[in-house]
Design an enzyme around this catalytic site. Structure first.
Site, PDB file in Angstrom:
ATOM      1  N   ARG A 199       1.120   5.476  -2.285  1.00  0.00           N
ATOM      2  CA  ARG A 199       0.369   6.670  -2.679  1.00  0.00           C
ATOM      3  C   ARG A 199      -0.377   6.476  -4.002  1.00  0.00           C
ATOM      4  O   ARG A 199      -1.240   7.277  -4.348  1.00  0.00           O
ATOM      5  CB  ARG A 199       1.315   7.870  -2.816  1.00  0.00           C
ATOM      6  N   THR A 210       4.551   5.116   3.099  1.00  0.00           N
ATOM      7  CA  THR A 210       3.271   5.802   3.245  1.00  0.00           C
ATOM      8  C   THR A 210       2.194   4.847   3.757  1.00  0.00           C
ATOM      9  O   THR A 210       1.075   4.804   3.238  1.00  0.00           O
ATOM     10  CB  THR A 210       2.826   6.485   1.927  1.00  0.00           C
ATOM     11  N   GLU A 220      12.065   2.078  -1.312  1.00  0.00           N
ATOM     12  CA  GLU A 220      10.803   2.266  -0.600  1.00  0.00           C
ATOM     13  C   GLU A 220       9.739   2.658  -1.617  1.00  0.00           C
ATOM     14  O   GLU A 220       9.744   3.771  -2.137  1.00  0.00           O
ATOM     15  CB  GLU A 220      10.933   3.354   0.465  1.00  0.00           C
ATOM     16  N   LYS A 224      11.697   6.858  11.459  1.00  0.00           N
ATOM     17  CA  LYS A 224      11.784   7.849  10.391  1.00  0.00           C
ATOM     18  C   LYS A 224      11.622   9.241  10.995  1.00  0.00           C
ATOM     19  O   LYS A 224      10.819   9.426  11.921  1.00  0.00           O
ATOM     20  CB  LYS A 224      10.673   7.582   9.367  1.00  0.00           C
TER      21      LYS A 224
END
Length: 222
Positions: A60, A84, A56, A144
């Site tokens: 960011r 994110t 993943e 998640k």
């Protein structure tokens, strides 16, 4: 790649149709914020050698999207996801870059609509019972759990399993090699997310052998 490897990869690719398919890729999903795009390919290769078939890459940093592109193009055996996802438009950008699944820390209605429009499987983030139920109303059965440790960790997931047995989670946030087995032992946990497989100091040093070792230890958890 040998014919046997090609067959295995074909089976893997054919499975990536729903968010729950992410759970079958590895017991631990490496969550990585890359500062240098040049680290993307050797990192993915080291993880694969260690037995971890997914990564993943978070958005960011500016390197996130180009890193996903590099992995998708140059390491086809690695299933790259984009993490994110927080803003409208990022889902499409990640899909266009080659992300095979998307991950969010939380959700809004607009963001969920955007994720649905991307056509890519996603693990939307939930940190409370109400958030998990809201995602279930939208048709999600895999999601998640974030931030896992601050949100109640293993006891929370044990508690939610009774009233919401149809839901499975990828807990992420504060999980370590020592605590990962406790999460993976739960029936409603499909995998965990962790940053310890590719810490910044090892990335900066280009210590791919050590990352491969960490990946092998993580792969052995299932």
């Amino acid at each position: 790649m040998t014919s046997g490897g090609t067959t295995a990869l074909t089976r893997l690719e054919s499975k990536m149709n729903t968010a729950a398919d992410v759970f079958d890729l590895a017991p631990v999903v490496p969550v990585v914020a890359l500062d240098d795009v040049e680290h993307a390919v050797p990192l993915a290769e080291a993880l694969l050698r260690g037995g971890i078939r997914t990564i993943e890459v978070t958005l960011r940093t500016p390197a996130g999207l180009p890193a996903i592109e590099r992995i998708a193009a140059e390491v086809p055996d690695m299933v790259a996801g984009a993490g994110t996802i927080t803003e409208i438009g990022q889902a499409k950008q990640a899909a266009d870059a080659g992300a095979r699944y998307l991950v969010t820390p939380g959700t809004t209605d607009r963001l969920l609509d955007d994720l649905d429009a991307s056509g890519v499987p996603y693990l939307a983030g939930a940190g409370t019972v109400s958030e998990a139920m809201r995602l279930a109303e939208r048709g999600a059965s895999a999601m998640k759990f974030f931030p896992a440790e601050p949100s109640g960790g293993v006891p929370f997931l044990k508690g939610i399993a009774g009233p919401l047995p149809q839901l499975r989670f990828c807990p992420t946030g504060g999980i370590s090699p020592a605590t990962a087995p406790d999460y993976l032992a739960l029936p409603n946990v499909g995998c965990v997310g962790g940053s310890w497989l590719a810490p910044k100091d090892l990335l900066a040093a280009g210590d791919w052998a050590r990352i491969e070792q960490l990946a092998a230890e993580a792969a052995a958890l299932r």
